[in-house]
Design a protein around this motif. Sequence first.
Motif, PDB file in Angstrom:
ATOM      1  N   LYS A 792       0.825  -1.210   0.000  1.00 13.61           N
ATOM      2  CA  LYS A 792       0.000   0.000   0.000  1.00 13.61           C
ATOM      3  C   LYS A 792       0.863   1.266   0.000  1.00 13.61           C
ATOM      4  CE  LYS A 792      -4.131  -1.885   2.281  1.00 13.61           C
ATOM      5  NZ  LYS A 792      -5.053  -1.748   3.426  1.00 13.61           N
ATOM      6  N   ALA A 793       1.918   1.239   0.799  1.00 12.17           N
ATOM      7  CA  ALA A 793       2.783   2.419   0.869  1.00 12.17           C
ATOM      8  C   ALA A 793       3.480   2.659  -0.466  1.00 12.17           C
ATOM      9  CB  ALA A 793       3.811   2.249   1.981  1.00 12.17           C
ATOM     10  N   TYR A 794       3.932   1.581  -1.114  1.00 12.24           N
ATOM     11  CA  TYR A 794       4.634   1.719  -2.390  1.00 12.24           C
ATOM     12  C   TYR A 794       3.697   2.271  -3.468  1.00 12.24           C
ATOM     13  CZ  TYR A 794       7.613   0.602  -6.359  1.00 12.24           C
ATOM     14  OH  TYR A 794       8.383   0.696  -7.493  1.00 12.24           O
ATOM     15  N   VAL A 795       2.433   1.859  -3.442  1.00 12.75           N
ATOM     16  CA  VAL A 795       1.472   2.337  -4.441  1.00 12.75           C
ATOM     17  C   VAL A 795       1.149   3.808  -4.234  1.00 12.75           C
ATOM     18  CG1 VAL A 795      -0.922   2.131  -5.234  1.00 12.75           C
ATOM     19  CG2 VAL A 795       0.444   0.069  -4.870  1.00 12.75           C
ATOM     20  N   THR A 796       0.988   4.228  -2.993  1.00 10.81           N
ATOM     21  CA  THR A 796       0.446   5.559  -2.714  1.00 10.81           C
ATOM     22  C   THR A 796       1.498   6.626  -2.440  1.00 10.81           C
ATOM     23  OG1 THR A 796       0.215   4.992  -0.364  1.00 10.81           O
ATOM     24  CG2 THR A 796      -1.684   4.602  -1.787  1.00 10.81           C
ATOM     25  N   ASP A 797       2.738   6.242  -2.153  1.00 14.31           N
ATOM     26  CA  ASP A 797       3.754   7.204  -1.738  1.00 14.31           C
ATOM     27  C   ASP A 797       4.844   7.313  -2.807  1.00 14.31           C
ATOM     28  OD1 ASP A 797       5.418   7.814   1.450  1.00 14.31           O
ATOM     29  OD2 ASP A 797       5.751   8.715  -0.515  1.00 14.31           O
ATOM     30  N   ALA A 798       4.837   8.405  -3.560  1.00 15.11           N
ATOM     31  CA  ALA A 798       5.809   8.587  -4.635  1.00 15.11           C
ATOM     32  C   ALA A 798       7.236   8.669  -4.103  1.00 15.11           C
ATOM     33  CB  ALA A 798       5.470   9.842  -5.434  1.00 15.11           C
ATOM     34  N   SER A 799       7.402   9.309  -2.945  1.00 13.25           N
ATOM     35  CA  SER A 799       8.755   9.442  -2.395  1.00 13.25           C
ATOM     36  C   SER A 799       9.316   8.075  -2.001  1.00 13.25           C
ATOM     37  CB  SER A 799       8.751  10.380  -1.187  1.00 13.25           C
ATOM     38  OG  SER A 799       7.940   9.867  -0.148  1.00 13.25           O
ATOM     39  N   LEU A 800       8.460   7.192  -1.473  1.00 15.67           N
ATOM     40  CA  LEU A 800       8.918   5.849  -1.118  1.00 15.67           C
ATOM     41  C   LEU A 800       9.280   5.069  -2.379  1.00 15.67           C
ATOM     42  CD1 LEU A 800       9.393   3.641   0.995  1.00 15.67           C
ATOM     43  CD2 LEU A 800       6.997   2.972   0.719  1.00 15.67           C
ATOM     44  N   ARG A 801       8.485   5.207  -3.427  1.00 13.09           N
ATOM     45  CA  ARG A 801       8.808   4.518  -4.678  1.00 13.09           C
ATOM     46  C   ARG A 801      10.183   4.953  -5.185  1.00 13.09           C
ATOM     47  NH1 ARG A 801       3.382   5.611  -5.914  1.00 13.09           N
ATOM     48  NH2 ARG A 801       3.929   7.293  -7.361  1.00 13.09           N
ATOM     49  N   SER A 802      10.452   6.256  -5.058  1.00 14.10           N
ATOM     50  CA  SER A 802      11.752   6.765  -5.499  1.00 14.10           C
ATOM     51  C   SER A 802      12.889   6.162  -4.678  1.00 14.10           C
ATOM     52  CB  SER A 802      11.762   8.289  -5.380  1.00 14.10           C
ATOM     53  OG  SER A 802      13.016   8.815  -5.754  1.00 14.10           O
ATOM     54  N   ILE A 803      12.677   6.029  -3.378  1.00 15.83           N
ATOM     55  CA  ILE A 803      13.700   5.446  -2.504  1.00 15.83           C
ATOM     56  C   ILE A 803      13.946   3.985  -2.856  1.00 15.83           C
ATOM     57  CG2 ILE A 803      14.180   4.736  -0.127  1.00 15.83           C
ATOM     58  CD1 ILE A 803      12.696   7.284   0.781  1.00 15.83           C
ATOM     59  N   ILE A 804      12.879   3.216  -3.011  1.00 15.20           N
ATOM     60  CA  ILE A 804      13.003   1.785  -3.278  1.00 15.20           C
ATOM     61  C   ILE A 804      13.590   1.548  -4.655  1.00 15.20           C
ATOM     62  CG2 ILE A 804      11.730  -0.379  -3.539  1.00 15.20           C
ATOM     63  CD1 ILE A 804      11.931   0.651  -0.650  1.00 15.20           C
ATOM     64  N   ASP A 805      13.054   2.262  -5.659  1.00 13.18           N
ATOM     65  CA  ASP A 805      13.537   2.049  -7.029  1.00 13.18           C
ATOM     66  C   ASP A 805      14.992   2.478  -7.188  1.00 13.18           C
ATOM     67  OD1 ASP A 805      10.337   3.013  -8.569  1.00 13.18           O
ATOM     68  OD2 ASP A 805      10.995   1.178  -7.561  1.00 13.18           O
ATOM     69  N   GLY A 806      15.375   3.521  -6.442  1.00 14.22           N
ATOM     70  CA  GLY A 806      16.764   3.993  -6.519  1.00 14.22           C
ATOM     71  C   GLY A 806      17.687   3.287  -5.561  1.00 14.22           C
ATOM     72  N   LYS A 807      17.115   2.341  -4.809  1.00 12.85           N
ATOM     73  CA  LYS A 807      17.882   1.551  -3.826  1.00 12.85           C
ATOM     74  C   LYS A 807      18.626   2.451  -2.820  1.00 12.85           C
ATOM     75  CE  LYS A 807      18.466  -2.356  -6.992  1.00 12.85           C
ATOM     76  NZ  LYS A 807      17.275  -3.029  -6.425  1.00 12.85           N
ATOM     77  N   GLN A 808      17.971   3.557  -2.481  1.00 12.94           N
ATOM     78  CA  GLN A 808      18.532   4.470  -1.470  1.00 12.94           C
ATOM     79  C   GLN A 808      17.983   4.078  -0.093  1.00 12.94           C
ATOM     80  OE1 GLN A 808      20.775   6.838  -2.451  1.00 12.94           O
ATOM     81  NE2 GLN A 808      20.532   5.948  -4.504  1.00 12.94           N
ATOM     82  N   PHE A 809      18.260   2.866   0.328  1.00 14.47           N
ATOM     83  CA  PHE A 809      17.598   2.303   1.511  1.00 14.47           C
ATOM     84  C   PHE A 809      17.955   3.026   2.810  1.00 14.47           C
ATOM     85  CE2 PHE A 809      17.982  -1.418  -1.442  1.00 14.47           C
ATOM     86  CZ  PHE A 809      16.644  -1.433  -1.811  1.00 14.47           C
ATOM     87  N   THR A 810      19.108   3.677   2.844  1.00 17.08           N
ATOM     88  CA  THR A 810      19.476   4.376   4.085  1.00 17.08           C
ATOM     89  C   THR A 810      18.487   5.512   4.387  1.00 17.08           C
ATOM     90  OG1 THR A 810      20.965   5.803   2.829  1.00 17.08           O
ATOM     91  CG2 THR A 810      21.926   3.857   3.880  1.00 17.08           C
ATOM     92  N   GLU A 811      17.812   6.023   3.356  1.00 20.92           N
ATOM     93  CA  GLU A 811      16.847   7.095   3.576  1.00 20.92           C
ATOM     94  C   GLU A 811      15.626   6.613   4.350  1.00 20.92           C
ATOM     95  OE1 GLU A 811      17.821   9.396  -0.610  1.00 20.92           O
ATOM     96  OE2 GLU A 811      15.824   9.559   0.279  1.00 20.92           O
ATOM     97  N   LEU A 812      15.451   5.296   4.409  1.00 26.13           N
ATOM     98  CA  LEU A 812      14.321   4.755   5.166  1.00 26.13           C
ATOM     99  C   LEU A 812      14.483   4.999   6.667  1.00 26.13           C
ATOM    100  CD1 LEU A 812      13.713   1.350   3.334  1.00 26.13           C
ATOM    101  CD2 LEU A 812      12.356   3.440   3.173  1.00 26.13           C
ATOM    102  N   TYR A 813      15.719   5.251   7.108  1.00 24.30           N
ATOM    103  CA  TYR A 813      15.919   5.511   8.532  1.00 24.30           C
ATOM    104  C   TYR A 813      15.277   6.841   8.968  1.00 24.30           C
ATOM    105  CZ  TYR A 813      19.205   1.620   8.866  1.00 24.30           C
ATOM    106  OH  TYR A 813      19.753   0.372   8.869  1.00 24.30           O
ATOM    107  N   VAL A 814      15.073   7.739   8.015  1.00 24.70           N
ATOM    108  CA  VAL A 814      14.476   9.030   8.363  1.00 24.70           C
ATOM    109  C   VAL A 814      13.149   9.246   7.645  1.00 24.70           C
ATOM    110  CG1 VAL A 814      16.660  10.149   8.906  1.00 24.70           C
ATOM    111  CG2 VAL A 814      15.844  10.162   6.546  1.00 24.70           C
ATOM    112  N   ASN A 815      12.594   8.184   7.098  1.00 24.46           N
ATOM    113  CA  ASN A 815      11.300   8.294   6.410  1.00 24.46           C
ATOM    114  C   ASN A 815      10.184   8.122   7.431  1.00 24.46           C
ATOM    115  OD1 ASN A 815       8.888   7.650   4.886  1.00 24.46           O
ATOM    116  ND2 ASN A 815      10.216   7.456   3.113  1.00 24.46           N
ATOM    117  N   PRO A 816       9.365   9.156   7.649  1.00 30.93           N
ATOM    118  CA  PRO A 816       8.359   9.066   8.724  1.00 30.93           C
ATOM    119  C   PRO A 816       7.204   8.121   8.406  1.00 30.93           C
ATOM    120  CG  PRO A 816       8.099  11.107   7.489  1.00 30.93           C
ATOM    121  CD  PRO A 816       9.338  10.470   6.980  1.00 30.93           C
TER     122      PRO A 816
END
Length: 848
Positions: A792-816
């Motif tokens: 659900k989060a991946y479908v609805t959250d464009a910023s999360l899609r960008s993080i996952i697709d770009g494999k910028q996983f460290t940004e998940l530590y500060v993703n609210p």
Amino acid sequence: MAAKEAQARIKINKLLEEAGWRLLDGMGGKANVMLEANVKLDALGDNFEATSNGFVDFLLLDERGHPVVVLEAKSEDKNPLAGKEQARKYARGHCCDFVILSNGNLHYLWDLRQGNPELIVRFPSPASISEHRKFEPSPNRLTDEVVGIDYIVRTQYPDYESDASYRNLAERDAFILKHGLRFLRDYQKRAVHKLQDAVAEGQTRFLFEMATGTGKTLTAAAIVKLFLRTSNAHRVLFLVDRLELENQAKKDLDSYLKNTFTTVVYKERRDAWRGAQIVVTTVQSLLFNNKYRRLFSPTDFDLVISDEAHRSIGGNARAVFEYFVGYKLGLTATPRDYLKGFNPDRPSTRDPREHERRLLLDTYQTFGCASGQPTFRYSLLDGVREGHLISPVVVDARTDVTARLLADEGYAVVRQDADDLDGDDEDTFFHTDFEKTFFSDATNRVFCETFLQHALRDPVSGEIGKSIVFAVSQNHAAKLAQLLNELADLLFPGKYQSDFAVQVTSSVKDAQQFTIQFAENKLLGSANFIETYKTSKARVCVTVGMMTTGYDCPDLLNIALMRPVFSPSDFVQIKGRGTRKYNFLKTLHDDGLKPLVAAPEKTQFKFFDFFANCEYFEETFNYDEVLRLPARTGNGDGKGTVAMGDASTDQVTYSHLGGDAVSFLAQQQVGPDGMKIDRMFFERFEEAARADAALREQIENGQWDQAIEYVVNHLLDKPAEFFTLDKLRRAAGVDRRLTLKEILQKVFGLIPAFKSKDEMLEDAFQAFILTNQTRLADGDAQAIEAMKYFFKAYVTDASLRSIIDGKQFTELYVNPAFGMADFNAVPADWRNRIPEYVKDYVSLNPFM
């Protein structure tokens, strides 16, 4: 002809002098008006256009004697715009940025750097023109400016991101609260982007229709920064329609922008306002003695913002608004669409909505939105659906007396006229007469008793929640405040010394300050029940109209209409006072008590309605949970006195001396569809679509492509209703983007209802699981909830899609919204499988 030319010259000369230009050398300094070469001022005869070039140009000079304005003068019988192109050529030859076109009666100011000639009623002063030259407007800079959610925060605290307290997630909320940082909500950011799009299309007027409590001032502050930062305005005028809103607007704008821009209230800085970038004032102040024309030039402000636009530009106030050239932004919390069902051609001219309808139509026309579509709209229902606002619990309470006043036949009173020997006369009173010609102390007492009995309590202290009571008149307000204090003394002995209820009307000294103190929780003291809990000792403000438009007091729990209301915008504004969310622990300064507060969040407020106002605006109180009219009562005890009033008006007054009691009491939480006054009208489109035989045939034959094309070409954006897909989406009240096909399916009964965003997400996730059920390992079943949350989060959250697709996983530590812990809870194989499936099989459009 000669007379018209001479008269035009006389008028133009006078207008120049009034604006501060000097035609001749004198004590004020050297002349700063120069005529076309070889033409002297005293040589101008009657035929002042009969020169070698067929016209006369005035050159207006700056303090160094350099040309700054070309004034193209025409005779009275000619349209000044006729000289537009010649004036442009002449201005460019003299390196002037400004042109004035005038025939003595009609005048246009043209900034050659942008836009078209704009109508003015007074010539700009030398100082105003000089100041106006200093900034170089560029619509491209404005439209290209990047506006993110931290657009205001970067002015409040430029280095916030690097602060250790902000970087620490555990301390971030406290850091934001401490520094008062205001991040733009998604819809506020969208509003700014909509304005940028409108500017890119060449528009200069904009209207934001945003519900009370959705942060119009914060959004306006972002617009102010956008214009000032990109040099598309050198100064902004912020108009409010009430004196008490001046300081509130300044306080808000200061809190958002003071690190970069200066805000002043005009009445406090009459001699120094030019040093500020933002000037706040009331329309009434500028109208007084034509102050706006005497003290300001048309070019003094490049952006004018009108708060509660349909009020602050109505009637004579329009002159103030139109006086200044440049961009115009209107803000309003009052939706236009609730008046769609109103028929202005009906025989009755007494309907109070007629005036409101005209004001709103005029407002939309003024801001270039004649179609009824504002530049941006965010309704109360949008705010409720997205969790930013709350809906009321309506308390419909009617007494024996008010039920009879509300009845079609009214409250009949028999009196005997000494001059009438044939018998008795009958006078009839209606709810409109209450506390005007019909008086009942018993009814007022019942109002107050019912209110106190059913009012929501403060979740921390247990006392009556902060409340506003709206009365008919100042005298009525005084009566109600007295009654409430008497009753409070019985309910809470020794707790209040006539401090429970306060009259807040214009006749009361310091009433404006009372409204501020009430919002700041210090009216007549604070912490009356719990020493460490700061909340206003005065619990109820009784007013007539001071605390409606723009009043911000988020911890209100009760609003009571002890009066009839006839203005739809007043009703929306009054109701809107309670829609803001609030956490009552904010002012509890005892950490030991905080865990004991069971429900610190404000999740509802009560809206007491003693005169069927909700029903009046609903017409049949037609929302999902209908509150029925009470059964009619008998004739009552008939006790009362009748007195003849002024003989010139023959007005009868009646004092009801009998008792009164509640005859009907119902409480109902407003449902997700809201009140009719808050909803947009989907029914009109349904009626139009169903009545179209060609469309109906296409739907019945399953010709969806043809049907959709037909609707686009024949029903959307037509003058009759100006239906648009965006408007229909909002009207449907669904929290996602509907397709036109879905809308037609619902209209023609092919689907029972629209699915919500979450319902569609559930369906999509179930389809995903069914498709991949053979891949589910034994341990995966335990992680289904984690997988669903990720899906659900991946479908609805464009910023999360960008993080996952770009494999910028460290940004998940500060993703609210979706953090690293959430990601780690998803089985490793599914972390790639879910995004791949979404990309291939799930349309994101409905969820954007």
